[in-house]
Design an enzyme around this catalytic site. Structure first.
Site, PDB file in Angstrom:
ATOM      1  N   ASP A 193     -23.539  41.104 -11.549  1.00  0.00           N
ATOM      2  CA  ASP A 193     -22.211  40.822 -12.091  1.00  0.00           C
ATOM      3  C   ASP A 193     -21.731  42.005 -12.935  1.00  0.00           C
ATOM      4  OD1 ASP A 193     -23.814  40.528 -14.293  1.00  0.00           O
ATOM      5  OD2 ASP A 193     -23.029  38.584 -14.902  1.00  0.00           O
ATOM      6  N   SER A 194     -22.588  43.035 -13.066  1.00  0.00           N
ATOM      7  CA  SER A 194     -22.134  44.308 -13.646  1.00  0.00           C
ATOM      8  C   SER A 194     -21.001  44.896 -12.806  1.00  0.00           C
ATOM      9  CB  SER A 194     -23.298  45.299 -13.766  1.00  0.00           C
ATOM     10  OG  SER A 194     -24.033  45.377 -12.562  1.00  0.00           O
ATOM     11  N   ASP A 222     -26.088  37.951  -7.863  1.00  0.00           N
ATOM     12  CA  ASP A 222     -26.084  37.533  -9.266  1.00  0.00           C
ATOM     13  C   ASP A 222     -25.083  36.393  -9.485  1.00  0.00           C
ATOM     14  OD1 ASP A 222     -27.019  37.848 -11.813  1.00  0.00           O
ATOM     15  OD2 ASP A 222     -25.882  39.676 -12.245  1.00  0.00           O
ATOM     16  N   LYS A 267     -29.919  35.497  -8.562  1.00  0.00           N
ATOM     17  CA  LYS A 267     -30.411  35.697  -9.930  1.00  0.00           C
ATOM     18  C   LYS A 267     -29.505  34.934 -10.883  1.00  0.00           C
ATOM     19  CE  LYS A 267     -29.684  39.621 -12.476  1.00  0.00           C
ATOM     20  NZ  LYS A 267     -29.011  39.066 -13.664  1.00  0.00           N
ATOM     21  N   GLU A 275     -29.023  34.024 -15.355  1.00  0.00           N
ATOM     22  CA  GLU A 275     -29.454  34.353 -16.712  1.00  0.00           C
ATOM     23  C   GLU A 275     -29.925  33.109 -17.465  1.00  0.00           C
ATOM     24  OE1 GLU A 275     -26.459  36.594 -18.849  1.00  0.00           O
ATOM     25  OE2 GLU A 275     -26.360  38.123 -17.279  1.00  0.00           O
ATOM     26  N   GLU A 335     -34.494  42.153 -20.068  1.00  0.00           N
ATOM     27  CA  GLU A 335     -33.554  43.216 -20.444  1.00  0.00           C
ATOM     28  C   GLU A 335     -33.613  43.491 -21.945  1.00  0.00           C
ATOM     29  OE1 GLU A 335     -29.682  42.827 -18.677  1.00  0.00           O
ATOM     30  OE2 GLU A 335     -28.825  44.429 -19.908  1.00  0.00           O
TER      31      GLU A 335
HETATM   32  O1  KIV Z   1     -25.491  42.621 -13.362  1.00  0.00           O
HETATM   33  C1  KIV Z   1     -26.449  43.405 -13.470  1.00  0.00           C
HETATM   34  O2  KIV Z   1     -26.382  44.568 -13.063  1.00  0.00           O
HETATM   35  C2  KIV Z   1     -27.645  42.904 -14.122  1.00  0.00           C
HETATM   36  C3  KIV Z   1     -28.750  43.856 -14.433  1.00  0.00           C
HETATM   37  C4  KIV Z   1     -28.387  44.741 -15.538  1.00  0.00           C
HETATM   38  C5  KIV Z   1     -29.995  43.120 -14.703  1.00  0.00           C
HETATM   39  O3  KIV Z   1     -27.725  41.734 -14.375  1.00  0.00           O
END
Ligand code: KIV
Length: 283
Positions: free
Chosen positions: A61-62, A100, A130, A132, A199
């Site tokens: 989600d980055s 994510d 993934k 959180e 992280e």
């Molecule tokens: O969204 C992302 O890139 C992440 C990583 C930094 C773990 O969650």
């Protein structure tokens, strides 16, 4: 470690190519082979990272920051991430692709979490999701795993909770912090995750968690004792402008290269140097 000794082959040019599966993550931990991951949001980068033998690609989600230009990851939606994930999944022959779950797509409970995970699996061709949170997300992880979808956990600093955590703060410090981190790690493992990202955690604490867990730990700024490493590719390749976190090692300066190329192109067009005769079509 030679590529032939890896439990799942090396880069895509390796004749022993095998697709990386979640069971290979487990085997890598047992054999002490480090796991490598990068984020990816498009076909061009995904193809290159896959060819290089990067074990997993996270469509993070980055993308909220790197693709869509938001200040945080909070606004990015499932609908925005799905086409990016589809592009990455379509572009790899070997790497495991992890999608994510964005903020708002799983916090309401296990039903929402499973529905979001199913959308990723059905609509993109990714191999895992993934999400959180440790103890607070264990029910969501359990439900998704029970539907046959592999889950990667994410504990320590969790960017979707950056306002709750008071900013970009190192997690797991002090006795209470270390205890809470260990409890989160165990909750994720017990819920059935195949790996867990940690992280921004002190290296020693991350090492203790890695020793305690049977599933692999993946470091994002959690030091060398984890079972694998992950970086946001635009930070790693010097593409992002602005502040880069301390834990990032930059392996290229793509931003500077592109800036110089764009300036040179502009100069050439301004001065009628481009296009030259070699770029023209005859009759
Ligand atoms: O969204 C992302 O890139 C992440 C990583 C930094 C773990 O969650």
């Amino acid at each position: 470690m030679s590529e032939q000794e890896r439990p799942y082959g090396g880069g895509t040019s390796d004749p022993a190519l095998k697709r990386v599966r979640t069971r290979h993550f487990q085997r890598a931990k047992e054999q002490g082979i480090k796991i490598t991951g990068l984020t990816s949001y498009d076909t061009l980068s995904a193809r290159i990272f896959d060819e290089a033998g990067i074990d997993f690609l996270l469509v993070g989600d980055s993308a909220g920051n790197t693709v869509f230009g938001y200040d945080t990851t909070l606004p990015v939606t499932l609908d925005e991430l799905i086409p990016l994930t589809r592009a990455v999944a379509r572009s790899v022959a070997r790497a495991l692709v992890v999608a994510d779950l964005p903020f708002g797509s799983y916090e309401n409970g296990p039903d929402d979490a499973l529905a979001s995970a199913i959308r990723f699996m059905k609509e993109t061709g990714c191999h895992a999701v993934k999400l959180e949170g440790g103890e607070r997300s264990h029910k969501q992880i359990k439900r998704i795993v029970s539907a046959g979808i592999p889950v990667m956990g994410h504990i320590g600093f969790t960017p979707q909770s950056e306002h709750g955590l008071g900013g970009h703060v190192i997690q797991g410090r002090g006795d209470d912090g270390a205890e809470a981190l260990m409890a989160d790690a165990k909750a994720v493992e017990k819920a059935g995750a195949f790996a867990v990202v940690m992280e921004m955690v002190p290296s020693d604490i991350a090492g203790k968690v890695t020793d305690e867990l049977s599933i692999p730990t993946i470091s994002v700024g959690a030091g060398p004792h984890c079972d694998g490493q992950l970086m946001v590719w635009s930070d790693w390749a010097g593409f992002s402008r602005g502040r880069i976190p301390r834990f990032v090692k930059q392996y290229a300066q793509i931003g500077d290269t592109l800036l110089a190329a764009a300036r040179a192109y502009k100069d050439d067009v301004d001065n009628a140097v481009y296009p030259g005769p070699e770029h023209e079509y005859g009759e």
